[in-house]
Design a protein around this motif. Structure first.
Motif, mmCIF file in Angstrom:
data_model
loop_
_atom_site.group_PDB
_atom_site.id
_atom_site.type_symbol
_atom_site.label_atom_id
_atom_site.label_comp_id
_atom_site.label_asym_id
_atom_site.label_seq_id
_atom_site.Cartn_x
_atom_site.Cartn_y
_atom_site.Cartn_z
ATOM 1 N N ALA A 18 -53.946 48.511 -27.760
ATOM 2 C CA ALA A 18 -55.364 49.311 -27.794
ATOM 3 C C ALA A 18 -55.559 50.153 -29.040
ATOM 4 C CB ALA A 18 -55.776 50.209 -26.649
ATOM 5 N N ALA A 19 -56.667 50.486 -29.619
ATOM 6 C CA ALA A 19 -57.114 51.093 -30.769
ATOM 7 C C ALA A 19 -56.482 52.473 -30.623
ATOM 8 C CB ALA A 19 -58.653 50.981 -30.987
ATOM 9 N N GLY A 20 -56.177 53.112 -31.553
ATOM 10 C CA GLY A 20 -55.596 54.570 -31.528
ATOM 11 C C GLY A 20 -54.145 54.607 -30.995
ATOM 12 N N GLY A 21 -53.702 53.692 -30.249
ATOM 13 C CA GLY A 21 -52.239 53.875 -29.654
ATOM 14 C C GLY A 21 -51.051 53.816 -30.766
ATOM 15 N N ASN A 22 -50.083 54.064 -29.988
ATOM 16 C CA ASN A 22 -48.887 54.158 -30.780
ATOM 17 C C ASN A 22 -47.837 53.344 -30.230
ATOM 18 O OD1 ASN A 22 -49.248 56.097 -33.342
ATOM 19 N ND2 ASN A 22 -50.233 57.110 -31.523
ATOM 20 N N LEU A 23 -46.830 52.636 -30.996
ATOM 21 C CA LEU A 23 -46.006 51.751 -30.565
ATOM 22 C C LEU A 23 -44.445 52.131 -31.147
ATOM 23 C CD1 LEU A 23 -45.688 49.457 -28.329
ATOM 24 C CD2 LEU A 23 -46.125 47.711 -30.281
ATOM 25 N N PHE A 48 -49.150 41.192 -31.204
ATOM 26 C CA PHE A 48 -50.199 40.415 -30.257
ATOM 27 C C PHE A 48 -49.184 40.415 -29.113
ATOM 28 C CE2 PHE A 48 -47.638 37.165 -32.053
ATOM 29 C CZ PHE A 48 -47.309 36.164 -31.298
ATOM 30 N N ASN A 49 -49.627 40.151 -27.773
ATOM 31 C CA ASN A 49 -48.772 40.386 -26.606
ATOM 32 C C ASN A 49 -49.220 39.290 -25.469
ATOM 33 O OD1 ASN A 49 -51.294 41.540 -25.524
ATOM 34 N ND2 ASN A 49 -50.541 43.569 -25.260
ATOM 35 N N GLY A 50 -50.151 38.406 -26.006
ATOM 36 C CA GLY A 50 -50.649 37.399 -25.092
ATOM 37 C C GLY A 50 -51.615 37.595 -24.117
ATOM 38 N N ARG A 51 -52.224 38.973 -24.258
ATOM 39 C CA ARG A 51 -53.224 39.428 -23.358
ATOM 40 C C ARG A 51 -54.315 40.199 -24.176
ATOM 41 N NH1 ARG A 51 -48.311 41.564 -21.791
ATOM 42 N NH2 ARG A 51 -49.127 43.773 -22.396
ATOM 43 N N ASP A 52 -53.927 40.959 -25.042
ATOM 44 C CA ASP A 52 -55.089 41.832 -25.690
ATOM 45 C C ASP A 52 -55.574 41.408 -27.092
ATOM 46 O OD1 ASP A 52 -54.824 43.679 -23.618
ATOM 47 O OD2 ASP A 52 -52.890 44.456 -24.450
ATOM 48 N N GLY A 53 -55.343 40.177 -27.480
ATOM 49 C CA GLY A 53 -55.671 39.533 -29.031
ATOM 50 C C GLY A 53 -54.749 39.951 -29.755
ATOM 51 N N ALA A 54 -55.172 39.869 -31.154
ATOM 52 C CA ALA A 54 -54.249 40.264 -32.270
ATOM 53 C C ALA A 54 -54.611 41.638 -32.989
ATOM 54 C CB ALA A 54 -54.305 39.195 -33.109
ATOM 55 N N TRP A 55 -53.696 42.504 -33.294
ATOM 56 C CA TRP A 55 -53.937 43.897 -33.766
ATOM 57 C C TRP A 55 -53.370 44.149 -34.900
ATOM 58 C CZ3 TRP A 55 -57.114 47.520 -31.236
ATOM 59 C CH2 TRP A 55 -57.559 47.008 -29.850
ATOM 60 N N LEU A 56 -54.173 44.646 -35.738
ATOM 61 C CA LEU A 56 -53.819 45.223 -37.152
ATOM 62 C C LEU A 56 -53.020 46.652 -36.769
ATOM 63 C CD1 LEU A 56 -53.431 45.127 -40.359
ATOM 64 C CD2 LEU A 56 -55.547 46.269 -40.094
ATOM 65 N N CYS A 57 -51.793 46.667 -37.332
ATOM 66 C CA CYS A 57 -51.095 48.039 -37.268
ATOM 67 C C CYS A 57 -50.385 48.659 -38.359
ATOM 68 C CB CYS A 57 -50.016 47.735 -36.041
ATOM 69 S SG CYS A 57 -50.560 47.175 -34.454
ATOM 70 N N ARG A 58 -50.112 49.608 -38.453
ATOM 71 C CA ARG A 58 -49.775 50.239 -39.792
ATOM 72 C C ARG A 58 -48.295 51.122 -39.399
ATOM 73 N NH1 ARG A 58 -53.949 52.773 -41.500
ATOM 74 N NH2 ARG A 58 -54.635 51.127 -42.345
ATOM 75 N N LEU A 59 -47.449 50.822 -40.146
ATOM 76 C CA LEU A 59 -46.082 51.639 -39.681
ATOM 77 C C LEU A 59 -46.340 53.021 -40.140
ATOM 78 C CD1 LEU A 59 -45.010 48.515 -40.198
ATOM 79 C CD2 LEU A 59 -42.906 49.791 -40.926
ATOM 80 N N THR A 60 -45.521 54.026 -39.182
ATOM 81 C CA THR A 60 -45.616 55.273 -39.368
ATOM 82 C C THR A 60 -44.400 55.961 -39.505
ATOM 83 O OG1 THR A 60 -45.951 55.557 -37.040
ATOM 84 C CG2 THR A 60 -47.863 55.732 -38.329
ATOM 85 N N GLY A 61 -43.277 54.894 -39.213
ATOM 86 C CA GLY A 61 -41.886 55.209 -39.273
ATOM 87 C C GLY A 61 -41.069 54.141 -39.631
ATOM 88 N N ASP A 62 -40.037 53.978 -40.445
ATOM 89 C CA ASP A 62 -39.346 52.942 -40.655
ATOM 90 C C ASP A 62 -38.049 52.926 -40.457
ATOM 91 O OD1 ASP A 62 -38.639 54.692 -42.814
ATOM 92 O OD2 ASP A 62 -39.778 53.536 -44.545
#
Length: 249
Positions: A18-23, A48-62
């Motif tokens: 979901a938008a604004g989340g972190n993973l 993507f997780n098979g439930r919520d569509g595809a999401w653009l994500c940005r790395l905040t830690g590598d």
């Protein structure tokens, strides 16, 4: 998915998106992004997780042990799960991987190994089947990873079919059928729930063919005048089904 995002790495994950989340990714996926793909802070990937569509994500830690990402925006809505069931007699190693991968690409919703008299492989690794399905979904922009159902004997599959599959029609590629086009037979099934069963190298035994023909929910089809390898037959049959009565229309 918009072509502007097509170049980005795609990963299947379990958590909600979901938008604004972190993973935070697990060790294997973190190592893959940070060490193999050399992604760093600020780089973008698609999850993507098979439930919520595809999401653009940005790395905040590598860190190679735990990559962290910020979930930015949904770039593709979730597609509905396919109703297409595919059962197959397991093949050896690379060809087993191949048929699972192609089933994902062809839009199958459930994949189930079916043990027959001439099945070549009797000890399966469900984790490997699942990994191949996930990899194919990641590579081909598929948002639904098919369910990998537990292996089942052909006898049990047929005995349980009305209870577990309801009114679903089961097609099986029958080498014993006279060579003919399956188009007319498939066109009559438009709008119905469909299953496809592909036998092992060497085909079904005479007793198995007799039992299949005796079931009211089974329809045998020919795949033409040439004898096809089991993996080739699977792709050919799935393509025909999708083109004639499936989601290619």
């Amino acid at each position: 998915m918009p072509r502007s995002h097509a170049h980005l790495a795609r990963l299947f994950v379990e958590p909600d998106l979901a938008a604004g989340g972190n993973l935070t990714l697990g060790k294997d996926q973190s190592l893959y992004l940070a060490a193999v793909l050399r992604k760093g802070v600020g780089d973008e990937v698609v999850l993507f997780n098979g439930r919520d569509g595809a999401w653009l994500c940005r790395l905040t830690g590598d860190s190679k042990k735990s990559v962290t990402l910020e979930i930015i925006e949904q770039i593709a809505p979730q597609t509905p799960k396919s109703d297409f069931w595919y059962g197959f007699a397991p093949l050896k190693s690379e060809r087993l991987d191949y048929v699972v991968q192609k089933a994902v690409e062809m839009g199958v919703g459930t994949i189930q190994p079916v043990m027959t008299q001439f099945t070549q492989v009797h000890r399966l690794k469900p984790d490997r089947l699942s990994a191949n399905a996930v990899e194919a979904a990641e590579q081909c922009e598929v948002l639904n990873v098919p369910e990998i159902a537990a292996e089942i004997s052909l006898d049990r599959l047929l005995a349980d079919w009305p209870e577990t599959h309801g009114t679903r029609t089961l097609l099986f590629a029958d080498e014993g059928e006279a060579s003919s086009s399956p188009v007319a037979a498939l066109e009559r099934l438009a709008g119905q729930s469909i299953g496809l069963l592909i036998g092992p190298e060497g085909g079904f035994s005479d007793a198995e063919r007799e039992k299949l023909h005796a079931q009211p929910f089974v329809i045998p089809i020919s795949l033409g005048p040439r004898i096809l390898r089991a993996d080739t037959a699977a792709v050919a049959a799935m393509a025909l089904i999708q083109a004639i009565i499936g989601d290619w229309r």
